[in-house]
Motif scaffolding. Structure first.
Motif, PDB file in Angstrom:
ATOM      1  N   GLY A  83      74.762 -45.817  39.945  1.00 37.24           N
ATOM      2  CA  GLY A  83      75.145 -46.652  38.808  1.00 37.24           C
ATOM      3  C   GLY A  83      76.634 -46.948  38.802  1.00 37.24           C
ATOM      4  N   LYS A  84      77.435 -45.979  39.197  1.00 36.61           N
ATOM      5  CA  LYS A  84      78.889 -46.165  39.255  1.00 36.61           C
ATOM      6  C   LYS A  84      79.286 -47.085  40.399  1.00 36.61           C
ATOM      7  CE  LYS A  84      80.073 -41.467  37.941  1.00 36.61           C
ATOM      8  NZ  LYS A  84      80.749 -40.270  38.458  1.00 36.61           N
ATOM      9  N   GLY A  87      76.192 -50.313  40.641  1.00 38.93           N
ATOM     10  CA  GLY A  87      75.770 -50.937  39.394  1.00 38.93           C
ATOM     11  C   GLY A  87      74.277 -51.005  39.202  1.00 38.93           C
ATOM     12  N   LYS A  88      73.530 -50.277  40.014  1.00 35.54           N
ATOM     13  CA  LYS A  88      72.071 -50.275  39.866  1.00 35.54           C
ATOM     14  C   LYS A  88      71.692 -49.242  38.818  1.00 35.54           C
ATOM     15  CE  LYS A  88      70.544 -51.806  44.385  1.00 35.54           C
ATOM     16  NZ  LYS A  88      69.754 -51.455  45.564  1.00 35.54           N
ATOM     17  N   THR A  89      71.307 -49.734  37.655  1.00 34.95           N
ATOM     18  CA  THR A  89      70.924 -48.847  36.567  1.00 34.95           C
ATOM     19  C   THR A  89      69.518 -49.200  36.106  1.00 34.95           C
ATOM     20  OG1 THR A  89      71.913 -50.349  34.958  1.00 34.95           O
ATOM     21  CG2 THR A  89      73.323 -48.584  35.818  1.00 34.95           C
TER      22      THR A  89
END
Length: 131
Positions: A83-84, A87-89
């Motif tokens: 995620g950091k 950016g895949k959240t």
């Protein structure tokens, strides 16, 4: 899971009861609608109940395939890092990380558990447990 590793003789029965109750509650909720539809129906509790089952199955399979070297905590740490960095959240990001730890059959079955209106949710969960 943390308590189980610290106090296995004390907490094992408690955890087993919680998992059985979560399985039953999840299956009951999914007889009415898919887990994705739960929020639209105002049933937020089913997310918690089914989430317990999903995470316990991921943990079990991850530990099994890694011969005890990895667990759900590795999955979550990778998800957090992904995620950091990329950016895949959200669900898409979570499943992308999870696929590195479990079989494709288990992954697809878990995805189906969250998105599909299942004819027999309890049987679906039982099948996932046997993978």
């Amino acid at each position: 899971m943390s308590l189980l590793s610290i106090y296995p003789e004390i907490i094992e029965l408690f955890i087993s009861k919680k998992l059985n109750q979560a399985k039953s509650d999840c299956a009951n909720a999914l007889t009415k609608y898919s887990l994705e539809d739960a929020t639209r129906k105002g049933n937020y509790r089913s997310y918690y109940q089914c989430g317990i089952i999903i995470h316990s199955l991921i943990d079990k399979k991850t530990r099994e395939l890694s011969k005890g070297k990895q667990s759900i905590f590795n999955v979550w740490n990778d998800f957090k890092e992904q995620g950091k960095n990329k950016g895949k959240t959200g669900a898409v990001g979570f499943w992308a990380v999870t696929e590195k730890y479990i079989s494709s059959d288990m992954l697809q079955g878990l995805k189906n558990l969250t998105t599909d209106k299942l004819a027999d949710p309890e049987n679906h969960i039982n099948q996932l447990e046997s993978l």
